[in-house]
Every structure is written in structure tokens, then in C-alpha cells.
Design a protein around this motif. Structure first.
Motif, short mmCIF file in Angstrom:
data_model
loop_
_atom_site.label_atom_id
_atom_site.label_comp_id
_atom_site.label_asym_id
_atom_site.label_seq_id
_atom_site.Cartn_x
_atom_site.Cartn_y
_atom_site.Cartn_z
N THR A 153 111.27 21.71 -41.01
CA THR A 153 111.57 20.63 -40.32
C THR A 153 113.00 19.97 -40.78
OG1 THR A 153 109.12 19.84 -39.87
CG2 THR A 153 110.86 18.18 -39.33
N TYR A 167 111.11 6.18 -35.81
CA TYR A 167 111.67 7.38 -36.31
C TYR A 167 111.77 7.13 -38.01
CZ TYR A 167 114.98 11.11 -37.86
OH TYR A 167 115.50 12.01 -38.78
N GLY A 172 111.68 13.16 -40.92
CA GLY A 172 112.32 13.70 -39.61
C GLY A 172 111.47 13.68 -38.26
N VAL A 173 110.46 12.82 -38.41
CA VAL A 173 109.34 12.72 -37.34
C VAL A 173 109.62 11.49 -36.82
CG1 VAL A 173 107.05 12.55 -36.87
CG2 VAL A 173 107.84 14.46 -38.88
N GLU A 236 103.61 12.74 -32.13
CA GLU A 236 104.87 13.11 -33.02
C GLU A 236 105.51 13.97 -32.49
OE1 GLU A 236 103.19 14.11 -36.97
OE2 GLU A 236 102.73 11.98 -37.48
N TYR A 238 109.55 16.30 -33.32
CA TYR A 238 110.39 16.33 -34.33
C TYR A 238 111.17 17.71 -33.90
CZ TYR A 238 106.09 19.22 -35.51
OH TYR A 238 104.96 19.78 -35.26
#
Length: 265
Positions: A153, A167, A172-173, A236, A238
Motif C-alpha cells: 500500500t 484519510y 494510506g487508507v 476502505e 486505498y
């Protein structure tokens, strides 16, 4: 002091006594003269008594008329008072009815105010929740090549905007705060290489959505892609580095991950 009625009774008794006395005197006079046609005479006191009795009767009539007039006036006043009392009773009943109606209206208004307050708070909360927008780049400063191995990710650490705080730059999600339609876009940048492409893919709850991908043997290259997604609360989203690919981050922020809520559902 004797009252009028008492005085009248006394005069009547006196008059009765005078009459009896006069009668006895006449009888005696008749007997003493021995005549067959007696001559009656009126005692002066009787005349006085008669005049006094006549005057007394007249005064009592006047007093009686005056008393009746007073009684009539009192009766009129009493009826007027009773009428006023009845009118005030009716007015009081009407006032009580109006007061109860006003209490009911006040209760209804207070309930409506409470309902409007609740709705206003709900709208404010929904408005706050519907303000969702973020944008971030890979690096805050400097430059670095990320990939082609050891990375899954991508962490877009330099945050430009994060309204709603949906965020997380550490993971990073992006996590959807409410159900709605969101739009996401990914931009990637890299150097051309005959064996290594530049690319990243957008994912939702572990599922692949779109890819931003470019491959050329030399020179700089860039790619982008985006999608509108219907997300449930807690979903979610990403970006993952495409397997075998790399991206190059610089201080001018060519690699970005952005998204915002289009409208709630």
C-alpha cells in the motif's frame, strides 16, 4: 322615642277610651233628662285624636310608599348585581377556556421548537459529515523511487487537504464516514525503463477497482485514473503499487491520491 306604629297604637287606645267615656256620659245625660231622643255631642278630644290618627295614617302611607320604593330600588340593584355576577362568571369561564387553549398552543409550540432543534442538530451533523474531501502526495520534500519490490500500500504522507479527517496518512487508507457516492483519482509519475513500468491501482475493501499504468523504455512518464464509488459507512479505499512497477516521488508532488464525497445516500 316611640316608633310610629307604637304611637299609633297608643293613640288608638286613647281614642277607644275617650269613645267609651263619651258613650257613658251620653248615657248618663239621657237618663238624667228622661227624654226619648237624646242629643249626642262630640267630645273635643275625640276630634283631636281623629285628626292625629288621620295624620298618622297619612304618614304611614307615605312611609310605606317610601319603603316600597326603597325595596324596588334594592330589588333592581340586586338583579343588576346578579346579572353582573353572571356576566363575570361567563367571562371567567371564557378566560379559563382561552388560557387552556393558550397552554395547549404553548405546549405544541415548545414541542415544535424541540423538534426543530433536533432536526437542526441532525442537519448540522449531516452537513459536517457530508463535508468530506482529501488530497495527499507521496513525499513532503526531497525525492525517492518507491518499488518495484517491498511495497504494497502506498502511503501518501504529505496531506494537502483532509476535511472530515477520513484519510489516514499513516496507513494510506481512506475510511468512508457515511454512506454515499465518492469520487477518487490517482496520479502516478516515474522514469521510463525497458523492464519496469510505472503504475498503481485503486482498491476498495481489498478489491481492485482501476489502475493508473504507463510503460516506456525511456524518459519521464505519468498515468492517472479515477472512479466514482458507492461506499457504505466504514468502507476502505486505498492505493497499491502495481506488482513489478515503481513510482518516483519528488518535491513537486507528481504522485497524488485524492477523493471527495459527491453526495450522501
Amino acid at each position: 322615642m316611640l316608633s310610629m306604629k307604637t304611637a299609633g297604637a297608643v293613640l288608638l287606645l286613647l281614642w277607644s277610651g275617650q269613645v267609651v267615656t263619651a258613650a257613658e256620659g251620653q248615657h248618663l245625660q239621657t237618663t238624667s233628662t228622661g227624654t226619648d231622643s237624646p242629643k249626642l255631642t262630640c267630645h273635643p278630644d275625640i276630634q283631636i285624636l281623629l285628626r292625629e290618627m288621620s295624620s298618622l295614617v297619612t304618614e304611614q302611607k307615605v312611609e310605606l310608599r317610601h319603603t316600597k320604593t326603597q325595596l324596588d330600588a334594592m330589588e333592581t340593584r340586586l338583579r343588576a348585581s346578579e346579572k353582573t355576577v353572571e356576566e363575570q362568571r361567563v367571562e371567567l369561564t371564557h378566560t379559563k377556556t382561552q388560557l387552556e387553549a393558550m397552554k395547549t398552543r404553548l405546549g405544541t409550540s415548545e414541542s415544535l421548537v424541540d423538534q426543530l432543534k433536533t432536526e437542526s442538530q441532525d442537519l448540522k451533523r449531516e452537513r459536517e459529515q457530508s463535508r468530506v474531501s482529501f488530497s495527499a502526495s507521496l513525499l513532503a520534500h526531497g525525492s525517492a523511487t518507491i518499488g518495484p519490490s517491498g511495497v504494497d500500500t502506498l502511503l501518501f504522507k504529505h496531506v494537502f487537504t483532509n476535511i472530515g479527517n477520513a484519510y489516514n496518512a499513516h496507513t494510506g487508507v481512506f475510511r468512508a464516514p457515511i454512506k454515499g457516492v465518492y469520487f477518487f483519482v490517482v496520479f502516478v509519475y516515474g522514469y521510463g525503463n525497458a523492464y519496469t513500468p510505472t503504475g498503481a491501482s485503486l482498491h476498495r475493501n481489498g478489491e481492485h477497482v482501476v489502475i493508473a499504468y504507463a510503460h516506456q523504455p525511456s524518459h519521464r512518464l505519468a498515468a492517472s485514473n479515477g472512479a466514482s464509488l458507492l461506499l457504505e459507512e466504514g468502507d476502505e479505499v486505498y492505493v497499491k503499487l502495481w506488482p513489478g512497477a515503481w513510482v518516483n516521488g519528488t518535491h513537486v508532488h507528481p504522485n497524488t491520491f485524492s477523493g471527495h464525497l459527491l453526495f450522501p445516500m
